[in-house]
Motif scaffolding. Sequence first.
Motif, PDB file in Angstrom:
ATOM      1  N   SER A  41       3.764  40.705  85.409  1.00  0.00           N
ATOM      2  CA  SER A  41       3.300  41.769  84.516  1.00  0.00           C
ATOM      3  C   SER A  41       4.098  41.818  83.225  1.00  0.00           C
ATOM      4  O   SER A  41       3.589  42.282  82.200  1.00  0.00           O
ATOM      5  N   SER A  42       5.329  41.331  83.254  1.00  0.00           N
ATOM      6  CA  SER A  42       6.145  41.259  82.039  1.00  0.00           C
ATOM      7  C   SER A  42       5.933  39.939  81.303  1.00  0.00           C
ATOM      8  O   SER A  42       5.782  39.920  80.082  1.00  0.00           O
ATOM      9  N   ALA A  43       5.903  38.843  82.067  1.00  0.00           N
ATOM     10  CA  ALA A  43       5.767  37.516  81.447  1.00  0.00           C
ATOM     11  C   ALA A  43       4.442  37.371  80.715  1.00  0.00           C
ATOM     12  O   ALA A  43       4.358  36.705  79.679  1.00  0.00           O
ATOM     13  N   TYR A  44       3.389  37.982  81.253  1.00  0.00           N
ATOM     14  CA  TYR A  44       2.044  37.829  80.692  1.00  0.00           C
ATOM     15  C   TYR A  44       1.477  39.194  80.270  1.00  0.00           C
ATOM     16  O   TYR A  44       0.277  39.442  80.399  1.00  0.00           O
ATOM     17  N   GLN A  45       2.338  40.054  79.765  1.00  0.00           N
ATOM     18  CA  GLN A  45       1.961  41.447  79.525  1.00  0.00           C
ATOM     19  C   GLN A  45       0.746  41.584  78.603  1.00  0.00           C
ATOM     20  O   GLN A  45      -0.182  42.336  78.894  1.00  0.00           O
ATOM     21  N   GLN A  46       0.732  40.863  77.498  1.00  0.00           N
ATOM     22  CA  GLN A  46      -0.359  41.005  76.537  1.00  0.00           C
ATOM     23  C   GLN A  46      -1.701  40.628  77.158  1.00  0.00           C
ATOM     24  O   GLN A  46      -2.688  41.369  77.049  1.00  0.00           O
ATOM     25  N   GLN A  47      -1.732  39.480  77.827  1.00  0.00           N
ATOM     26  CA  GLN A  47      -2.991  39.012  78.407  1.00  0.00           C
ATOM     27  C   GLN A  47      -3.450  39.911  79.557  1.00  0.00           C
ATOM     28  O   GLN A  47      -4.646  40.222  79.686  1.00  0.00           O
ATOM     29  N   LEU A  48      -2.513  40.337  80.399  1.00  0.00           N
ATOM     30  CA  LEU A  48      -2.884  41.155  81.542  1.00  0.00           C
ATOM     31  C   LEU A  48      -3.305  42.567  81.123  1.00  0.00           C
ATOM     32  O   LEU A  48      -4.151  43.186  81.783  1.00  0.00           O
ATOM     33  N   THR A  49      -2.729  43.060  80.055  1.00  0.00           N
ATOM     34  CA  THR A  49      -3.169  44.355  79.541  1.00  0.00           C
ATOM     35  C   THR A  49      -4.626  44.281  79.090  1.00  0.00           C
ATOM     36  O   THR A  49      -5.440  45.174  79.377  1.00  0.00           O
ATOM     37  N   LYS A  50      -4.981  43.202  78.393  1.00  0.00           N
ATOM     38  CA  LYS A  50      -6.369  43.019  77.961  1.00  0.00           C
ATOM     39  C   LYS A  50      -7.298  42.851  79.163  1.00  0.00           C
ATOM     40  O   LYS A  50      -8.390  43.445  79.213  1.00  0.00           O
ATOM     41  N   ALA A  51      -6.876  42.054  80.147  1.00  0.00           N
ATOM     42  CA  ALA A  51      -7.701  41.866  81.340  1.00  0.00           C
ATOM     43  C   ALA A  51      -7.886  43.181  82.083  1.00  0.00           C
ATOM     44  O   ALA A  51      -8.974  43.476  82.601  1.00  0.00           O
TER      45      ALA A  51
END
Length: 560
Positions: A180-190
């Motif tokens: 959730s931290s490493a891919y925060q931007q992408q996972l927030t959009k998803a």
Amino acid sequence: MLKQIFTLTPLFLALVACSDQEAATTVASNDAGNAQQTVTYQLTPNAEQRFDIYTDYELTTDLSHLSADQKQMLSLLIDAAKIMDELFWRQAFPRDKNEFLAALPESAKAFGQINYGPWDRLNGNEPFVREFSDKPAGANFYPADMSKQEFEAFDSESKRSLYTLIRRDDNGQLTTVPYSSAYQQQLTKASELLRQAADLAESQAFANYLRLRANAFLNDDYQPSDLAWMDMTDNDIDVVIGPIENYEDQLYGYKTAFEAYVLVKDKAWSERLAKYAQFLPVLQQGLPVAEKYKAEMPGANAQLNAYDAIYYAGHSNAGSKTIAINLPNDETVQLEKGTRRLQLKNAMQAKFDKILVPIAEELIVPEQRDNITFDAFFANTMFHEVAHGLGIKNTINGKGTVRAALKEHASALEEGKADILGLYMITQLFERGEIETGTLEDYYTTFMASIFRSVRFGASSAHGKANMIRFNYFANQGAFTRNAEGQYAINMGKMRQAMNDLSEKILTLQGDGDYEGVTTLVDSLGVINNQLQNDLDRLSDKGIPVDINFIQGKQVLGLQ
């Protein structure tokens, strides 16, 4: 120490080695107006011979029965799936995807896309680009220079988490980074896309699952959404999305990879399958193994449904394509609620028509070819997924879960268990009169032909390795014979005995958490001998594809 992820050849050597087939140069202008040369990657010798092992298949289905909201929801789910695809690239390959693809020769670009990097997934992860060496066993989940000894000495409660990356801090020491931290931007959009899809869902259970899955992207707690996913029964649309399978981590099998399937339920076929899950408890009791290895009781309320897949992304789309799903993997959820088994009917039909039938015509004796049927292929695939629910999830001697105890071998042995117990289930149900289609010979012969199909996936695939073990075990037990023309005939009696013996062996290894025993099994039987390789080469010489490549997306489906 692990090998470095890649070794770049000096530029002048690349230029010297450049050929029309293997590399090309392009000229671009820099800001100063001076020309600079960029050299594309060079292919390894004979790499281009592998570029046609996939056959295209358009992934579509009839959407006319869906409402406007449901079609818009599908569009949103496809957008979320594309984010999973982007994240899997980052987990599988440490360099920029677009730069990598741009540097490939034109003939190799599609192959690079299918393999999510420079390693041929159906050829033991051999590099097909000269500038890259062997693929790290831990993909991009761990530092390339990390040794197993360093990892074991690393004092961290979250290092074995399914949802953390292992990285180095500013001092060069190992540390964990949550997904959730490493891919925060992408996972927030998803997460936002799933919430928008939930607002359009006609099924409230499906909407609840989507919202919980959206939460999981942001907090790495996937169990609530797994439990909610198990409770859905009235949804026409489904999506499997997130970090799920651990096959990509061949160092330890701890880390999960991002993937997605967007699915439309086939209600008619699903109704045909609904009755089989109820037999799990009685089949568990009858397993050919000592009582202590079958003490866990699988849930009898698990769902069996058929779907048409309309979009694959990430791990599910890399190399060989999955044609059936058995989830969740969480052992706690499995013991409480069982699992759901999803049969991807259109993808299954593609593999049967384009791959399995041509293989049978080449490698099965003529008098048994009529036993190769789609109904048997469908059933073998379905009961493979059902059989994941049989056996044991926790070792009997305090070594923890089977998955943790068997480490990098857990996936291959579990796939082998599901294959062999799937055939065991078919045998038992057929003789009980619960399966009324075809003959038992149909299921056994189609099972045998499917080994040739799956063994072509190679040793880098858990499914391929499992099939190698089973083929060699069957050969040693005389379950089949091979004639002078290189065609195989099934011996029903000996194959049934081999099925029972291998079932007992695998279940015992799992229950004991016997890492050394599984290692010996994989090392001794997880190999392709020269005769089998020659037979597999005949398939390639005949132009029979190894797997399928999906032509997919909103345009194919007619969605906006």
